[in-house]
Design an enzyme around this catalytic site. Structure first.
Site, PDB file in Angstrom:
ATOM      1  N   HIS A 163      82.634  16.637  28.946  1.00  0.00           N
ATOM      2  CA  HIS A 163      83.047  17.627  29.952  1.00  0.00           C
ATOM      3  C   HIS A 163      82.100  18.821  29.957  1.00  0.00           C
ATOM      4  CE1 HIS A 163      86.880  15.912  31.291  1.00  0.00           C
ATOM      5  NE2 HIS A 163      86.840  15.309  30.122  1.00  0.00           N
TER       6      HIS A 163
ATOM      7  N   GLU B  75      81.670  21.006  32.114  1.00  0.00           N
ATOM      8  CA  GLU B  75      82.291  22.210  32.685  1.00  0.00           C
ATOM      9  C   GLU B  75      82.969  23.049  31.608  1.00  0.00           C
ATOM     10  OE1 GLU B  75      85.670  19.194  32.812  1.00  0.00           O
ATOM     11  OE2 GLU B  75      83.488  19.132  32.900  1.00  0.00           O
TER      12      GLU B  75
ATOM     13  N   CYS C 159      83.351  12.307  32.845  1.00  0.00           N
ATOM     14  CA  CYS C 159      84.398  11.599  32.126  1.00  0.00           C
ATOM     15  C   CYS C 159      84.975  10.472  32.987  1.00  0.00           C
ATOM     16  CB  CYS C 159      85.471  12.573  31.628  1.00  0.00           C
ATOM     17  SG  CYS C 159      86.524  11.853  30.348  1.00  0.00           S
TER      18      CYS C 159
END
Length: 180
Positions: free
Chosen positions: A160, A162, A61
């Site tokens: 994202h 994660e 990002c």
């Protein structure tokens, strides 16, 4: 940049967060831009050291946006003004999701093989990738992945990973960072 810091790294993740200061890409600030110039300075110095050492780098990002700026590119400061909707950041603290496609033969395409949708939480985006190559796009044309095919591993993703059940870009960075 203290060379000792880079010397102990196997790879570098540039994480999401605040907006990159528009002064870094020669633009006046939009009133909706919320930069962290101190963070920009530290992360760009760390990135320069990582690039000089040819460390594997993953930008997530804001990290993708830093990669773009470090490679002479520029950002759209407020995507809704460009694309006409808020799907990339539907509401504070709420992720969106959208279709994505990747360039055949690219690192992003190899890492994300079979993935056709990603999450989203950003209001800035790539206007010009600079010396990087755009290799992933949302269905509205927003750049979702950039890379440098001349490096052993340099990948930026606008989403994202994660927060995904299948964090492939992170796994790919770990593999690239392993000693040979």
């Amino acid at each position: 940049m203290d060379a000792d810091v880079v010397r102990v790294l196997d790879g570098l993740v540039l994480a999401g967060g605040a907006d990159v200061a528009p002064e870094r890409y020669d633009q006046p600030p939009d009133p909706r831009t919320e930069p962290r110039p101190d963070r920009d300075a530290g992360e760009l110095a760390l990135l320069a050291g990582a690039l000089a050492a040819d460390l594997p780098v993953l930008g997530i990002c804001r990290g993708l946006q830093l990669l773009v700026v470090a490679h002479g590119g520029a950002l759209h400061q407020h995507l809704p003004d460009v694309v006409g909707h808020d799907r990339h950041r539907p509401a504070p603290g709420r992720y969106g999701a959208h279709p994505v496609r990747f360039a055949p033969g690219s690192l992003a395409g190899a890492v994300m093989a079979g993935v056709d949708r990603v999450n989203s939480y950003h209001h800035q985006g790539v206007a010009d990738p600079g010396r990087l190559v755009a290799t992933g796009w949302a269905d509205d044309g927003v750049v979702e992945a950039v890379e440098d095919p001349r490096r052993r591993f340099l990948l930026g993703v606008q989403w994202h990973p994660e927060n995904e059940a299948d964090p492939r870009p992170v796994t790919a960075l770990v593999r690239a960072a392993r000693p040979s």
